[in-house]
Scaffold this active site. Structure first.
Site, short mmCIF file in Angstrom:
data_model
loop_
_atom_site.label_atom_id
_atom_site.label_comp_id
_atom_site.label_asym_id
_atom_site.label_seq_id
_atom_site.Cartn_x
_atom_site.Cartn_y
_atom_site.Cartn_z
N HIS A 1 -14.77 -20.72 -11.04
CA HIS A 1 -14.59 -19.77 -10.22
C HIS A 1 -13.17 -19.87 -9.27
CE1 HIS A 1 -15.04 -16.67 -7.07
NE2 HIS A 1 -16.41 -16.31 -7.67
N ASP B 1 -19.58 -21.65 -13.20
CA ASP B 1 -19.19 -20.57 -12.79
C ASP B 1 -18.11 -19.70 -12.99
OD1 ASP B 1 -19.06 -18.28 -10.74
OD2 ASP B 1 -19.18 -19.63 -9.03
N ASP B 2 -18.48 -18.47 -13.90
CA ASP B 2 -17.29 -17.85 -14.42
C ASP B 2 -16.65 -18.26 -15.57
OD1 ASP B 2 -17.83 -16.15 -12.05
OD2 ASP B 2 -15.76 -16.05 -11.50
N LYS C 1 -17.03 -10.67 -16.84
CA LYS C 1 -17.58 -10.66 -15.57
C LYS C 1 -17.84 -9.42 -14.79
CE LYS C 1 -17.59 -12.70 -10.72
NZ LYS C 1 -17.07 -13.76 -9.93
N CYS D 1 -22.51 -13.47 -9.28
CA CYS D 1 -22.95 -14.69 -8.73
C CYS D 1 -24.45 -14.90 -8.47
CB CYS D 1 -22.18 -15.36 -7.72
SG CYS D 1 -20.42 -15.67 -8.49
N ARG E 1 -27.92 -16.47 -10.19
CA ARG E 1 -28.70 -17.60 -9.78
C ARG E 1 -30.11 -17.65 -9.34
NH1 ARG E 1 -24.09 -21.21 -9.15
NH2 ARG E 1 -22.37 -19.94 -9.90
N HIS F 1 -25.64 -20.23 -2.86
CA HIS F 1 -25.28 -18.80 -3.10
C HIS F 1 -26.45 -18.03 -2.98
CE1 HIS F 1 -21.49 -16.01 -4.02
NE2 HIS F 1 -22.38 -15.46 -2.94
N LYS G 1 -22.82 -25.39 -5.95
CA LYS G 1 -22.96 -24.15 -5.36
C LYS G 1 -24.07 -23.47 -4.99
CE LYS G 1 -21.17 -19.25 -6.18
NZ LYS G 1 -20.39 -18.48 -7.20
N ASP H 1 -23.10 -18.84 -15.33
CA ASP H 1 -23.69 -17.92 -14.31
C ASP H 1 -23.27 -16.31 -14.94
OD1 ASP H 1 -21.00 -17.89 -13.26
OD2 ASP H 1 -21.96 -17.54 -11.39
N ASN H 2 -22.14 -16.26 -15.62
CA ASN H 2 -21.72 -15.14 -15.91
C ASN H 2 -20.28 -15.30 -16.74
OD1 ASN H 2 -21.07 -14.54 -12.66
ND2 ASN H 2 -19.31 -14.70 -13.93
N SER I 1 -19.57 -18.84 -2.75
CA SER I 1 -18.41 -19.05 -3.83
C SER I 1 -17.33 -19.61 -3.00
CB SER I 1 -17.81 -17.51 -4.24
OG SER I 1 -19.11 -17.22 -5.10
#
Length: 491
Positions: free
Chosen positions: A240, A54-55, A313, A94, A98, A149, A147, A292-293, A172
């Site tokens: 994240h 994540d991130d 992001k 996010c 996903r 989301h 996660k 994810d990004n 998140s």
């Protein structure tokens, strides 16, 4: 080869002239089959593991150029598999990212945008088919540890969308009362097992154990299901913000807390791959690692790095959507290979369907393509996409075709001066870009607009953008797409 020699011997000694002629024709036909027909692995039901961070920034892995974060397990995975240099998340945020991974569709196609908050009235539609639902009819065990989301209402939870088991956060980890800028907007953060809240008030103490807990659940799942096919999805909550790490890695990285967190994620990858080895199923398991990004740059020392890419992001520049991606499958993916063809997370569902014998939904548009020829190193394999679309919400920001990326006029956020530090963000400002063309082979940082030098390319990519607007819509030009679908909704 021994079998073929035996067959030719049989032809010479045992069969009639007519039979020999027929069999020789059959042998000749088999030897002339195209490489694509022989590309599918012999094993009918391989296992699949997706590790989705994540991130995480493009540069935040050793083999992707990190100067100060040690990732020995990911580096080893790249040595044993393939590293994708031009692999994209479908959007730079996010929930949108996903849902694209799990459904094989652009996120605006399925009605999920942005980052869904607690008690969201929308979520993933039950009519959409997830990767778990693609493989389940083939006898696969399925689990997600991490996660989710895609909606926290019970109807949206993973166990209603093809997963046998779930353990993790519904959204998140910053959506809690201690968010540095949101005040008291968020309720307490819950930890969920299947459909039961097992801890209604997650604190920093529990957050520090999340990476370990997800890993332990993943290893246990592998041990329990080693004798049947399985799909294991591990969407890590980290890196994240807020950043938390267990005592195992606290203070271990020269890049501070962020580096510690990445080192623990790397440890997790090592534990999962070791469990595959110990159970003797490594050679029947495809492992995919990506994010994810891009990095949340406003958090400064608590954010990663997308270098040499532009921005991070929340933007359609490559720093927001181009991700580190490594895939490994001993004996099927050539060790130490590198793929420079463009691909996206939407391609994972149709590829897994192809490899597992599952079915891609036929009653709706699926945007992803089978990229097994790229993964397996098939000679001359090219991206199956003529174009990839880059949306922010419903606004078409850019398109990429081959080495060319065309940005349409759009606003985007960028840092205003220095970023924040210590877990608190710095400010953003809004910038704008006009129509701009970049040659990503020569200019990976998207810094030199060459639109004036290549009007024919601009014209072709503009036409591809028009196709996207017709199909998916574009809020920037006030166009509604013809083929968008609705998200799920709370009754």
């Amino acid at each position: 080869m021994a079998g073929l020699n035996w067959g030719f011997s049989l032809l010479r000694t045992e069969l009639s002239t007519t039979s020999r002629s027929l069999l020789l024709c059959l042998v000749a036909f088999l030897t002339l089959l195209p490489a694509t027909a022989q590309a599918r692995p012999a094993r009918q039901h391989p296992n699949f593991v997706i590790i989705f961070t994540d991130d995480q920034g493009y540069q935040d892995v050793g083999v992707f150029g990190s100067p100060n974060i040690k990732t020995p397990n990911l580096d080893q995975m790249a040595k044993e598999g393939v590293r994708f240099t031009d692999f994209y998340a479908a959007q730079a945020v996010c929930s949108a990212s996903r849902v694209a991974l799990l459904t094989g569709c652009y996120s605006n196609r399925v009605g999920i945008r942005g980052a869904l908050g607690p008690n969201s009235k929308i979520g993933i539609n039950s009519d959409e088919t997830t990767i778990a639902e693609v493989v389940k009819p083939q006898g696969y065990a399925t689990a997600i540890y991490g996660k989710w989301h895609l909606g926290d209402n019970p109807k949206f939870l993973p166990t209603r969308h093809g997963f046998d088991e779930y353990f993790g956060l519904p959204y998140s980890n910053d959506m809690w009362p201690f968010h540095p800028t949101a005040g008291k907007r968020f309720p307490d953060l819950p930890l969920i097992e299947n459909e039961t809240v097992i801890n209604p008030k997650v604190t920093g103490k529990e957050q520090a154990q999340l990476t370990t807990w997800y890993t332990e659940h993943a290893v246990s799942f592998i041990n329990k299901n080693h004798d049947r096919p399985f799909f294991l999805y591990v969407p890590q909550s980290m890196p994240h913000v807020p950043l938390y790490v267990s005592d195992k890695f606290k203070g271990k990285s020269e890049q501070g807390l962020y580096g510690d967190v990445i080192m623990e994620i790397d440890w997790s990858v090592g534990q999962i791959r070791q469990a595959l080895k110990e159970n003797g199923i490594e050679e029947n398991t495809l492992v995919i690692f990506t994010s994810d990004n891009g990095p949340w740059l406003s958090y400064g020392d608590h954010a990663g790095s997308a270098l040499p890419l532009r921005e991070g992001k929340g933007t359609a520049w490559d720093g927001g959507q181009r991700e580190p991606c490594i895939m490994a499958w001993p004996g099927q993916i050539p060790a130490g290979s590198v793929c420079h063809q463009m691909a996206m997370t939407i391609d994972i569902l149709p590829t897994i369907a192809y490899l597992s014998g599952g079915k891609v939904p036929s009653d709706r548009i699926i945007d992803g393509k089978n990229i097994w020829p790229l993964m397996s190193g098939e000679k001359g394999a090219k991206s199956p996409h003529d174009v990839l679309y880059f949306y922010w919400g419903d606004h078409l920001n850019a398109v990429r075709s081959g080495k060319w990326k065309l940005h349409f006029p759009h606003p985007y956020r960028s840092l205003k001066g220095k970023p924040g530090s210590g877990g608190k963000p710095g400010p953003y400002i809004q910038k704008k870009t006009g129509l701009a063309l970049y040659n990503l082979e020569d200019d990976v940082s998207e810094s030199k607009n060459v639109a004036a030098e290549h009007p024919e390319v601009v014209k072709r990519l503009t036409a591809l953008g028009e196709q996207a607007r017709e199909d998916l819509g574009d809020s920037g030009t006030k166009r509604k797409g013809k083929n968008n679908r609705q998200p799920g909704r709370v009754d």
